[in-house]
Design a protein around this motif. Structure first.
Motif, PDB file in Angstrom:
ATOM      1  N   GLU A 328       0.825  -1.210   0.000  1.00 42.38           N
ATOM      2  CA  GLU A 328       0.000   0.000   0.000  1.00 42.38           C
ATOM      3  C   GLU A 328       0.860   1.263   0.000  1.00 42.38           C
ATOM      4  O   GLU A 328       0.430   2.312  -0.494  1.00 42.38           O
ATOM      5  N   SER A 329       2.087   1.150   0.510  1.00 45.69           N
ATOM      6  CA  SER A 329       2.993   2.297   0.582  1.00 45.69           C
ATOM      7  C   SER A 329       3.922   2.392  -0.621  1.00 45.69           C
ATOM      8  O   SER A 329       4.822   3.240  -0.638  1.00 45.69           O
ATOM      9  N   GLY A 330       3.740   1.494  -1.599  1.00 45.69           N
ATOM     10  CA  GLY A 330       4.517   1.613  -2.836  1.00 45.69           C
ATOM     11  C   GLY A 330       5.477   0.495  -3.142  1.00 45.69           C
ATOM     12  O   GLY A 330       6.156   0.527  -4.182  1.00 45.69           O
ATOM     13  N   ALA A 331       5.589  -0.518  -2.291  1.00 46.32           N
ATOM     14  CA  ALA A 331       6.480  -1.646  -2.579  1.00 46.32           C
ATOM     15  C   ALA A 331       5.947  -2.447  -3.769  1.00 46.32           C
ATOM     16  O   ALA A 331       4.735  -2.527  -3.996  1.00 46.32           O
ATOM     17  N   THR A 332       6.864  -3.043  -4.512  1.00 46.52           N
ATOM     18  CA  THR A 332       6.513  -3.850  -5.679  1.00 46.52           C
ATOM     19  C   THR A 332       6.626  -5.328  -5.334  1.00 46.52           C
ATOM     20  O   THR A 332       7.643  -5.770  -4.798  1.00 46.52           O
ATOM     21  N   VAL A 333       5.589  -6.093  -5.647  1.00 49.98           N
ATOM     22  CA  VAL A 333       5.603  -7.535  -5.417  1.00 49.98           C
ATOM     23  C   VAL A 333       6.204  -8.217  -6.641  1.00 49.98           C
ATOM     24  O   VAL A 333       5.624  -8.192  -7.729  1.00 49.98           O
ATOM     25  N   LEU A 334       7.381  -8.823  -6.484  1.00 48.85           N
ATOM     26  CA  LEU A 334       8.032  -9.515  -7.593  1.00 48.85           C
ATOM     27  C   LEU A 334       7.570 -10.960  -7.706  1.00 48.85           C
ATOM     28  O   LEU A 334       7.617 -11.556  -8.776  1.00 48.85           O
ATOM     29  N   CYS A 335       7.149 -11.535  -6.593  1.00 43.03           N
ATOM     30  CA  CYS A 335       6.508 -12.856  -6.602  1.00 43.03           C
ATOM     31  C   CYS A 335       5.805 -13.051  -5.270  1.00 43.03           C
ATOM     32  O   CYS A 335       6.166 -12.434  -4.268  1.00 43.03           O
ATOM     33  N   GLY A 336       4.791 -13.914  -5.249  1.00 41.14           N
ATOM     34  CA  GLY A 336       4.096 -14.221  -4.007  1.00 41.14           C
ATOM     35  C   GLY A 336       3.197 -13.096  -3.548  1.00 41.14           C
ATOM     36  O   GLY A 336       2.467 -12.489  -4.320  1.00 41.14           O
ATOM     37  N   GLY A 337       3.253 -12.851  -2.225  1.00 38.02           N
ATOM     38  CA  GLY A 337       2.468 -11.771  -1.645  1.00 38.02           C
ATOM     39  C   GLY A 337       1.053 -12.155  -1.257  1.00 38.02           C
ATOM     40  O   GLY A 337       0.215 -11.279  -1.025  1.00 38.02           O
ATOM     41  N   ARG A 338       0.774 -13.459  -1.128  1.00 34.83           N
ATOM     42  CA  ARG A 338      -0.589 -13.868  -0.793  1.00 34.83           C
ATOM     43  C   ARG A 338      -0.586 -15.296  -0.245  1.00 34.83           C
ATOM     44  O   ARG A 338       0.426 -15.987  -0.285  1.00 34.83           O
ATOM     45  N   ARG A 339      -1.753 -15.714   0.213  1.00 33.37           N
ATOM     46  CA  ARG A 339      -1.937 -17.100   0.619  1.00 33.37           C
ATOM     47  C   ARG A 339      -2.087 -17.970  -0.638  1.00 33.37           C
ATOM     48  O   ARG A 339      -2.766 -17.559  -1.575  1.00 33.37           O
ATOM     49  N   PRO A 340      -1.507 -19.164  -0.642  1.00 38.40           N
ATOM     50  CA  PRO A 340      -1.728 -20.053  -1.790  1.00 38.40           C
ATOM     51  C   PRO A 340      -3.213 -20.407  -1.897  1.00 38.40           C
ATOM     52  O   PRO A 340      -3.877 -20.643  -0.899  1.00 38.40           O
ATOM     53  N   LYS A 341      -3.722 -20.436  -3.109  1.00 34.27           N
ATOM     54  CA  LYS A 341      -5.149 -20.680  -3.300  1.00 34.27           C
ATOM     55  C   LYS A 341      -5.513 -22.166  -3.315  1.00 34.27           C
ATOM     56  O   LYS A 341      -6.679 -22.519  -3.164  1.00 34.27           O
ATOM     57  N   TRP A 348      -2.059 -22.688   7.645  1.00 36.90           N
ATOM     58  CA  TRP A 348      -1.522 -21.331   7.756  1.00 36.90           C
ATOM     59  C   TRP A 348      -0.352 -21.125   6.796  1.00 36.90           C
ATOM     60  O   TRP A 348       0.776 -20.807   7.196  1.00 36.90           O
ATOM     61  N   PHE A 349      -0.627 -21.313   5.506  1.00 40.54           N
ATOM     62  CA  PHE A 349       0.393 -21.216   4.468  1.00 40.54           C
ATOM     63  C   PHE A 349       0.512 -19.784   3.936  1.00 40.54           C
ATOM     64  O   PHE A 349      -0.445 -19.000   3.987  1.00 40.54           O
ATOM     65  N   TYR A 350       1.716 -19.472   3.417  1.00 45.16           N
ATOM     66  CA  TYR A 350       1.943 -18.190   2.753  1.00 45.16           C
ATOM     67  C   TYR A 350       2.977 -18.403   1.655  1.00 45.16           C
ATOM     68  O   TYR A 350       3.963 -19.120   1.854  1.00 45.16           O
ATOM     69  N   GLU A 351       2.737 -17.776   0.507  1.00 48.47           N
ATOM     70  CA  GLU A 351       3.628 -17.992  -0.630  1.00 48.47           C
ATOM     71  C   GLU A 351       5.007 -17.359  -0.405  1.00 48.47           C
ATOM     72  O   GLU A 351       5.106 -16.287   0.206  1.00 48.47           O
ATOM     73  N   PRO A 352       6.081 -17.989  -0.911  1.00 48.75           N
ATOM     74  CA  PRO A 352       7.389 -17.331  -0.924  1.00 48.75           C
ATOM     75  C   PRO A 352       7.272 -16.003  -1.682  1.00 48.75           C
ATOM     76  O   PRO A 352       6.732 -15.963  -2.800  1.00 48.75           O
ATOM     77  N   THR A 353       7.762 -14.947  -1.064  1.00 49.75           N
ATOM     78  CA  THR A 353       7.486 -13.585  -1.546  1.00 49.75           C
ATOM     79  C   THR A 353       8.759 -12.761  -1.626  1.00 49.75           C
ATOM     80  O   THR A 353       9.620 -12.852  -0.741  1.00 49.75           O
ATOM     81  N   VAL A 354       8.876 -11.961  -2.681  1.00 48.41           N
ATOM     82  CA  VAL A 354       9.965 -10.994  -2.811  1.00 48.41           C
ATOM     83  C   VAL A 354       9.358  -9.633  -3.076  1.00 48.41           C
ATOM     84  O   VAL A 354       8.534  -9.468  -3.989  1.00 48.41           O
ATOM     85  N   LEU A 355       9.767  -8.645  -2.275  1.00 48.11           N
ATOM     86  CA  LEU A 355       9.303  -7.266  -2.422  1.00 48.11           C
ATOM     87  C   LEU A 355      10.478  -6.358  -2.766  1.00 48.11           C
ATOM     88  O   LEU A 355      11.572  -6.494  -2.206  1.00 48.11           O
ATOM     89  N   ALA A 356      10.240  -5.438  -3.684  1.00 49.08           N
ATOM     90  CA  ALA A 356      11.248  -4.436  -4.041  1.00 49.08           C
ATOM     91  C   ALA A 356      10.672  -3.043  -3.804  1.00 49.08           C
ATOM     92  O   ALA A 356       9.503  -2.894  -3.410  1.00 49.08           O
ATOM     93  N   ASP A 357      11.522  -2.019  -4.041  1.00 47.20           N
ATOM     94  CA  ASP A 357      11.114  -0.617  -3.855  1.00 47.20           C
ATOM     95  C   ASP A 357      10.701  -0.345  -2.417  1.00 47.20           C
ATOM     96  O   ASP A 357       9.689   0.324  -2.139  1.00 47.20           O
ATOM     97  N   ILE A 358      11.496  -0.853  -1.496  1.00 49.74           N
ATOM     98  CA  ILE A 358      11.247  -0.641  -0.066  1.00 49.74           C
ATOM     99  C   ILE A 358      11.804   0.720   0.342  1.00 49.74           C
ATOM    100  O   ILE A 358      12.900   1.116  -0.072  1.00 49.74           O
ATOM    101  N   THR A 359      11.059   1.432   1.168  1.00 41.25           N
ATOM    102  CA  THR A 359      11.521   2.721   1.681  1.00 41.25           C
ATOM    103  C   THR A 359      11.621   2.665   3.199  1.00 41.25           C
ATOM    104  O   THR A 359      10.964   1.840   3.849  1.00 41.25           O
ATOM    105  N   PRO A 360      12.437   3.541   3.792  1.00 37.68           N
ATOM    106  CA  PRO A 360      12.640   3.515   5.245  1.00 37.68           C
ATOM    107  C   PRO A 360      11.368   3.753   6.053  1.00 37.68           C
ATOM    108  O   PRO A 360      11.307   3.385   7.228  1.00 37.68           O
TER     109      PRO A 360
END
Length: 464
Positions: A328-341, A348-360
């Motif tokens: 919501e603050s502008g990070a980019t989801v390169l993969c994952g970012g959600r519960r597997p469907k 209590w599963f969660y997909e392997p996730t990579v986020l870019a464009d992280i700010t302090p």
């Protein structure tokens, strides 16, 4: 309040136990004190014999206890077996080395003479009953890395394990009993977190060690400080993983996948922030994201599974909140970012996730992500990488990938972490001290440093 094993793969309650009554807890504390009075005088050879027997029993029990760990907290079964094997190796290491590590130390003869003594030495004596408050993520290893050195030093242990792994906790008490350690030498306390303060304030308990969250560490340290009792704390981590242009980028990216997702991403020493030089950023990003996407999420009892469920529903909720807030603050989801469907909604599963464009400004930049979520940063050089690596309240471990000797020395000098690992992922070994600084805690486990944490360092001065 009942203490229960809940299978995180499906939410099913498997076993339920009643917490110890006040009278039962008192019996265990009294037994610990009585046992220490005798056990402290046992010789190293006897302790080593029992510790080696415990290791042999653990090897034989591995199929059963590995399955128990997987059912209790969701780690992939192959990782559970590896954890048990590591514990057995560590038991044998301390059985082999404790006597040498705790041998009396004698100053130089000139210093002895200058002190006015005919003889002087430093001895390492056991302290007494030590309370261990341990977490669920490595339910066997976290305990054994305390118990093996503590018992070999002549202490006795009281284990308050995480409430979601009671079967593993009870197994450990039984293991040491079967190995021949005296009754009361190592006891599991099935108690809630609210009872910890009372145990720590009991005069028979002389020290405490805790691995866990920062709030839990503050609480235990505060009580122990009030009682003037020794503590060792290993708390959270947000470990940086720096990749420079001279690195083997393909190897660094492949290792990064394992470094981030070990134990379903629920490890204090897992690399979490991936800081990559701009010259190799795209190469690393492509390989890293591809590797994360390729991981198989599924039933942790399946031999082919790479990523099992998170250990608790609350843990997944906390992770989701960090990711969602970042996006919501502008990070980019390169993969994952959600519960597997394609999994049972109760797991209590969660997909392997990579986020870019992280700010302090994002919480995920400052807080520990306890799950298979990585943050990816681009930097212009080593100075910027070190500054970003140190821009965290934690200081457990750090990683650098480079072929440049000067960069290695610079990073080892300036990294604000208790461990610096170069061209490899962070790992613990019984011969190497383990622990952090800043809000990652204080004190050390493992090696000679760890076994001496719960010893009384005693000066013996003998006049002429």
């Amino acid at each position: 309040m009942p203490i229960a094993t809940v299978n995180p793969a499906n939410g099913e309650t498997l076993e339920t136990y009643e917490a110890l009554s006040p009278d039962a807890l008192e019996e265990k504390l009294a037994l610990a004190a009585r046992t220490f009075a005798a056990y402290r005088t046992t010789v190293f050879e006897e302790r080593a014999r029992m510790m080696r027997h415990a290791a042999d029993l653990l090897d034989a029990d591995t199929p059963e206890i590995a399955r128990t760990m997987t059912l209790e907290m969701g780690k992939p079964i192959k990782a559970a077996r590896a954890e048990a094997a590591k514990c057995a190796r560590t038991m044998r290491w301390y059985a082999d080395h404790a006597q040498e590590l705790l041998a009396p130390e004698r100053p130089a003869e000139s210093d002895v003479k200058d002190s006015g003594a005919a003889r002087a030495e430093v001895r390492y004596r056991p302290l007494g009953p030590v309370l261990a408050v341990m977490p669920w993520n490595f339910p066997l290893w976290q305990v054994v890395r305390f118990a093996a050195p503590a018992l070999m030093a002549g202490n006795v242990g009281l284990l308050k394990h995480a409430s979601n792994v009671p079967q593993t906790a009870l197994y450990l008490e039984d293991l040491f009993l079967r190995a021949g350690f005296p009754e009361g030498c190592f006891q599991t306390l099935l108690i809630g977190s609210g009872a910890v303060e009372g145990v720590l304030r009991d005069e028979r308990v002389v020290a405490a060690t805790l691995t866990g969250s920062e709030p839990a560490g503050r609480s235990v340290a505060s009580v122990a400080g009030d009682e003037v009792k020794k503590t060792v704390l290993e708390l959270g981590g947000s470990d940086p993983y720096v990749v420079m242009p001279s690195a083997d980028v393909a190897k660094a990216a492949k290792t990064a996948v394992t470094a981030r997702t070990q134990n379903n991403g629920q490890s204090c020493i897992a690399a979490k922030r991936f800081i990559v030089h701009e010259d190799v950023f795209e190469e690393f990003r492509e390989a890293f994201v591809e590797g994360m996407r390729a991981l198989k999420v599924g039933d942790p009892l399946d031999e082919e599974t790479d990523i099992g469920p998170l250990a608790s529903e609350q843990g997944r909720k906390d992770l989701e909140e960090l990711v969602d807030e970042a996006v919501e603050s502008g990070a980019t989801v390169l993969c994952g970012g959600r519960r597997p469907k394609d999994f049972d909604r109760h797991g209590w599963f969660y997909e392997p996730t990579v986020l870019a464009d992280i700010t302090p400004e994002m919480r995920i930049h400052r807080e520990e992500t306890f799950g298979p979520v990585a943050t990816l940063y681009r930097v212009t050089g080593l100075d910027a990488a070190i500054e970003l690596a140190n821009d965290t309240p934690f200081g457990l471990s750090s990683n650098l990938w480079t072929g440049d000797a000067e960069e290695i020395e610079r990073f080892a000098r300036d990294s604000q972490a208790g461990g610096v690992f170069v061209n490899g992922m962070t790992a613990s070994h019984p011969a190497l001290p383990f622990g952090g600084n800043k809000r990652s805690g204080y004190g050390r486990e493992l090696s000679g440093h760890g076994i001496k944490e719960f010893c009384d360092i005693t000066t013996v001065w003998i006049g002429a």
